[in-house]
Design a protein around this motif. Structure first.
Motif, PDB file in Angstrom:
ATOM      1  N   ALA A 159       1.654 -14.234  26.329  1.00  0.00           N
ATOM      2  CA  ALA A 159       2.829 -14.603  27.373  1.00  0.00           C
ATOM      3  C   ALA A 159       3.908 -13.422  27.094  1.00  0.00           C
ATOM      4  O   ALA A 159       4.726 -13.451  27.944  1.00  0.00           O
ATOM      5  N   LYS A 160       4.004 -12.669  26.036  1.00  0.00           N
ATOM      6  CA  LYS A 160       5.177 -11.747  25.911  1.00  0.00           C
ATOM      7  C   LYS A 160       4.689 -10.442  26.773  1.00  0.00           C
ATOM      8  O   LYS A 160       3.653 -10.151  27.029  1.00  0.00           O
ATOM      9  N   ARG A 161       5.729  -9.808  27.063  1.00  0.00           N
ATOM     10  CA  ARG A 161       5.963  -8.560  27.774  1.00  0.00           C
ATOM     11  C   ARG A 161       6.629  -7.400  27.117  1.00  0.00           C
ATOM     12  O   ARG A 161       7.395  -7.720  26.434  1.00  0.00           O
ATOM     13  N   TRP A 162       6.106  -6.234  27.141  1.00  0.00           N
ATOM     14  CA  TRP A 162       6.464  -5.013  26.627  1.00  0.00           C
ATOM     15  C   TRP A 162       7.687  -4.586  27.838  1.00  0.00           C
ATOM     16  O   TRP A 162       7.601  -4.691  28.881  1.00  0.00           O
ATOM     17  N   LEU A 163       8.779  -4.291  27.241  1.00  0.00           N
ATOM     18  CA  LEU A 163      10.114  -3.688  28.022  1.00  0.00           C
ATOM     19  C   LEU A 163      10.405  -2.143  27.461  1.00  0.00           C
ATOM     20  O   LEU A 163      10.362  -2.292  26.307  1.00  0.00           O
ATOM     21  N   VAL A 164      10.577  -1.108  28.444  1.00  0.00           N
ATOM     22  CA  VAL A 164      11.081  -0.108  27.869  1.00  0.00           C
ATOM     23  C   VAL A 164      12.411   0.121  28.606  1.00  0.00           C
ATOM     24  O   VAL A 164      12.409   0.192  29.671  1.00  0.00           O
ATOM     25  N   ALA A 165      13.564   0.309  27.545  1.00  0.00           N
ATOM     26  CA  ALA A 165      14.651   0.675  28.381  1.00  0.00           C
ATOM     27  C   ALA A 165      15.049   2.399  28.375  1.00  0.00           C
ATOM     28  O   ALA A 165      14.891   2.966  27.034  1.00  0.00           O
ATOM     29  N   GLU A 166      15.052   2.883  29.215  1.00  0.00           N
ATOM     30  CA  GLU A 166      15.250   4.292  29.326  1.00  0.00           C
ATOM     31  C   GLU A 166      16.765   4.705  29.684  1.00  0.00           C
ATOM     32  O   GLU A 166      17.355   4.173  30.671  1.00  0.00           O
ATOM     33  N   LEU A 167      17.482   5.167  28.567  1.00  0.00           N
ATOM     34  CA  LEU A 167      19.035   5.488  28.705  1.00  0.00           C
ATOM     35  C   LEU A 167      19.228   7.031  29.187  1.00  0.00           C
ATOM     36  O   LEU A 167      18.567   7.845  28.730  1.00  0.00           O
ATOM     37  N   ARG A 168      20.301   6.891  30.006  1.00  0.00           N
ATOM     38  CA  ARG A 168      20.722   8.449  30.612  1.00  0.00           C
ATOM     39  C   ARG A 168      22.058   8.434  30.496  1.00  0.00           C
ATOM     40  O   ARG A 168      22.718   7.144  30.724  1.00  0.00           O
ATOM     41  N   MET A 169      22.801   9.411  30.429  1.00  0.00           N
ATOM     42  CA  MET A 169      24.189   9.490  30.327  1.00  0.00           C
ATOM     43  C   MET A 169      24.553  10.000  31.667  1.00  0.00           C
ATOM     44  O   MET A 169      24.098  10.779  32.361  1.00  0.00           O
ATOM     45  N   GLY A 197      18.804   6.242  17.951  1.00  0.00           N
ATOM     46  CA  GLY A 197      19.857   5.297  17.202  1.00  0.00           C
ATOM     47  C   GLY A 197      20.823   4.607  17.915  1.00  0.00           C
ATOM     48  O   GLY A 197      21.682   4.149  17.369  1.00  0.00           O
ATOM     49  N   VAL A 198      20.553   4.461  19.040  1.00  0.00           N
ATOM     50  CA  VAL A 198      21.333   3.775  20.239  1.00  0.00           C
ATOM     51  C   VAL A 198      20.910   2.305  19.945  1.00  0.00           C
ATOM     52  O   VAL A 198      19.595   2.052  20.450  1.00  0.00           O
ATOM     53  N   ASP A 199      21.698   1.305  19.609  1.00  0.00           N
ATOM     54  CA  ASP A 199      21.266  -0.216  19.817  1.00  0.00           C
ATOM     55  C   ASP A 199      20.899  -0.752  21.125  1.00  0.00           C
ATOM     56  O   ASP A 199      21.884  -0.627  21.676  1.00  0.00           O
ATOM     57  N   VAL A 200      19.938  -1.259  21.396  1.00  0.00           N
ATOM     58  CA  VAL A 200      19.552  -2.046  22.699  1.00  0.00           C
ATOM     59  C   VAL A 200      19.253  -3.381  22.237  1.00  0.00           C
ATOM     60  O   VAL A 200      18.328  -3.587  21.425  1.00  0.00           O
ATOM     61  N   THR A 201      19.652  -4.511  23.028  1.00  0.00           N
ATOM     62  CA  THR A 201      19.404  -5.795  22.829  1.00  0.00           C
ATOM     63  C   THR A 201      18.903  -6.399  23.980  1.00  0.00           C
ATOM     64  O   THR A 201      19.668  -6.435  25.129  1.00  0.00           O
ATOM     65  N   ILE A 202      17.685  -7.343  24.033  1.00  0.00           N
ATOM     66  CA  ILE A 202      17.338  -8.103  25.016  1.00  0.00           C
ATOM     67  C   ILE A 202      17.672  -9.279  24.769  1.00  0.00           C
ATOM     68  O   ILE A 202      17.347  -9.865  23.892  1.00  0.00           O
ATOM     69  N   LEU A 203      18.301 -10.127  25.737  1.00  0.00           N
ATOM     70  CA  LEU A 203      18.708 -11.351  25.712  1.00  0.00           C
ATOM     71  C   LEU A 203      17.709 -12.323  26.588  1.00  0.00           C
ATOM     72  O   LEU A 203      17.836 -11.996  28.030  1.00  0.00           O
ATOM     73  N   ALA A 204      16.962 -13.051  25.979  1.00  0.00           N
ATOM     74  CA  ALA A 204      16.127 -13.775  26.973  1.00  0.00           C
ATOM     75  C   ALA A 204      16.739 -15.388  27.132  1.00  0.00           C
ATOM     76  O   ALA A 204      16.826 -16.001  25.927  1.00  0.00           O
ATOM     77  N   ASP A 236      14.225   9.649  20.110  1.00  0.00           N
ATOM     78  CA  ASP A 236      14.816  10.839  20.265  1.00  0.00           C
ATOM     79  C   ASP A 236      14.891  11.044  21.882  1.00  0.00           C
ATOM     80  O   ASP A 236      15.690  11.956  22.342  1.00  0.00           O
ATOM     81  N   ALA A 237      13.919  10.647  22.692  1.00  0.00           N
ATOM     82  CA  ALA A 237      13.978  10.824  24.091  1.00  0.00           C
ATOM     83  C   ALA A 237      15.032   9.628  24.591  1.00  0.00           C
ATOM     84  O   ALA A 237      15.175   9.625  26.022  1.00  0.00           O
TER      85      ALA A 237
END
Length: 397
Positions: A159-169, A197-204, A236-237
């Motif tokens: 049931a779980k899903r993978w998520l990738v958050a790509e951050l850009r300035m 080193g940037v904190d990302v939080t997923i809220l379900a 790093d990416a």
């Protein structure tokens, strides 16, 4: 207030974490063990195999393992009458690699499984682990009509899903005065890189339950029903990867830093990619804060100082010839509680700049060191825009 009982979603996650651990898995093997000499079992196994391949084939490889009740009966008769010992599994005879300790081989059990689903996967350390998702033993024999209910017992483990958050300035916010006569001011080179080193939080935002289902008639207040939080950190990416149990409404939050403002993106369950399509990639553009561009020039203090009569005693190092110190190091520390030092990057010819091009506006302590030279500390006030700082180092006597 007393601790609230866990909702259905949290109970589901606890079950998955107990089996897989917090790392979950990317790809696994599903061993379907079937007693092929029992009437109807091969048809059941093939239908279940097709159903698993159709829904979960992207994350799990189905491997069929055939056993025979006739052989199991003969083996048990022999071991009972002669007293032979049933040895361990022989790797060369396995349909796939199943390390010792994960299961008791079907032929060694007191009752032969007529149908069994064993999931194998590798944990974060590369160790193969396994868990039995479904098993029924002889004389019980599942029918073709039960395949849907069998699959319903297996499916919750995926049931779980993978998520990738790509951050850009993103681009800095343009002010009203940054446009001249209707022509936009020329943009300087824009660096989209965010880094590690940037904190990302997923809220379900799972439903906690139903007020009508409360035994005592008093449902918990909505402020006590918090979303399920899953935290990750960018590499790093600038990519943060996490696995979570999706709710109908999910949110991805990026914490505020000195370089950019925090942000939140809503991610409905309908926008998540299906399990056979791989991870869901969410691209998030961050709004940068106004930062001060910093350039530190480190060079040798000349024995004879240049004349400063025309500049009120202040030496204009920018217009003087300088002997650069490329072997120097420069650390910058914002004079603000909780700030950490960062080492500036050498760009060549004794020029040092911050890794991401700038620092927040405010007072900063700069410390320049170099072997064979006395260290120098300067406290400067950085303002939005270009800040060129010249730091001459004196030779050690």
């Amino acid at each position: 207030m007393a601790a609230l009982p866990k909702g259905p979603a949290q109970q589901h996650v606890d079950m998955l974490d107990k089996v897989f651990g917090p790392e979950y898995f990317d790809h696994g093997r599903l061993v379907l063990t079937v007693a092929r000499d029992i009437t109807g079992m091969m048809k059941v196994a093939h239908k279940l195999q097709a159903k698993v391949n159709g829904s979960l084939g992207a994350v799990v490889e189905v491997i069929m393992e055939h056993v025979k009740y006739e052989w199991w009966a003969k083996l048990h008769e022999t071991t009972t009458t002669v007293g032979l010992h049933k040895g361990p599994e022989v790797p060369d005879c396995q349909v796939t690699d199943i390390p010792d300790g994960i299961r008791n081989h079907p032929y060694k059990r007191d009752h032969l499984p007529t149908l069994e689903a064993l999931l194998l996967w590798e944990d974060a350390t590369g160790l193969t682990r396994g868990h039995c998702l479904y098993s029924v033993s002889h004389p019980e024999v599942p029918s073709v009509e039960q395949v849907d209910s069998i699959f319903a017992e297996i499916e919750p483990y995926f049931a779980k899903r993978w998520l990738v958050a790509e951050l850009r300035m993103g681009l800095p916010i343009q002010g009203d005065l940054e446009e001249v006569e209707g022509v936009a001011a020329e943009e300087p080179g824009h660096d989209e890189h965010v880094g590690a080193g940037v904190d990302v939080t997923i809220l379900a935002c799972h439903a906690y339950g139903f007020a009508r289902g409360q035994a005592d008639g008093a449902a918990p207040h909505v402020r006590h029903c918090q979303p399920m939080a899953i935290r990750a950190v960018t590499d790093d990416a600038g990519r943060a990867r996490a696995c979570f149990l999706p709710a109908e409404v999910n949110k991805v939050q990026v914490a505020e830093t000195d370089l950019f403002h925090g942000t939140e993106v809503t991610l409905p369950k309908a926008d998540l990619r299906a399990i056979d399509q791989g991870p869901t990639v969410v691209k998030i553009t961050l709004t940068p804060k106004a930062v001060a561009a910093l350039t530190v020039h480190v060079f040798i203090l000349p024995k004879k100082l240049p004349s400063a009569e025309d500049t009120d005693g202040i030496i204009d190092w920018a217009s003087e010839d300088r002997d650069a110190l490329p072997s120097a190091t420069v650390e910058a520390t914002p004079l603000k509680d909780g700030s950490i030092s960062q080492k500036l990057c050498h760009k060549g010819k004794g020029v040092f700049v911050p890794e991401f091009g700038g620092l927040p506006e405010g007072c900063v302590s700069l410390v320049a060191t170099c072997p064979g030279y006395q260290s120098e500390e300067k406290v400067v006030m950085l303002l939005v825009g270009a800040n060129d700082i010249y730091v001459p180092l004196r030779r050690v006597p």
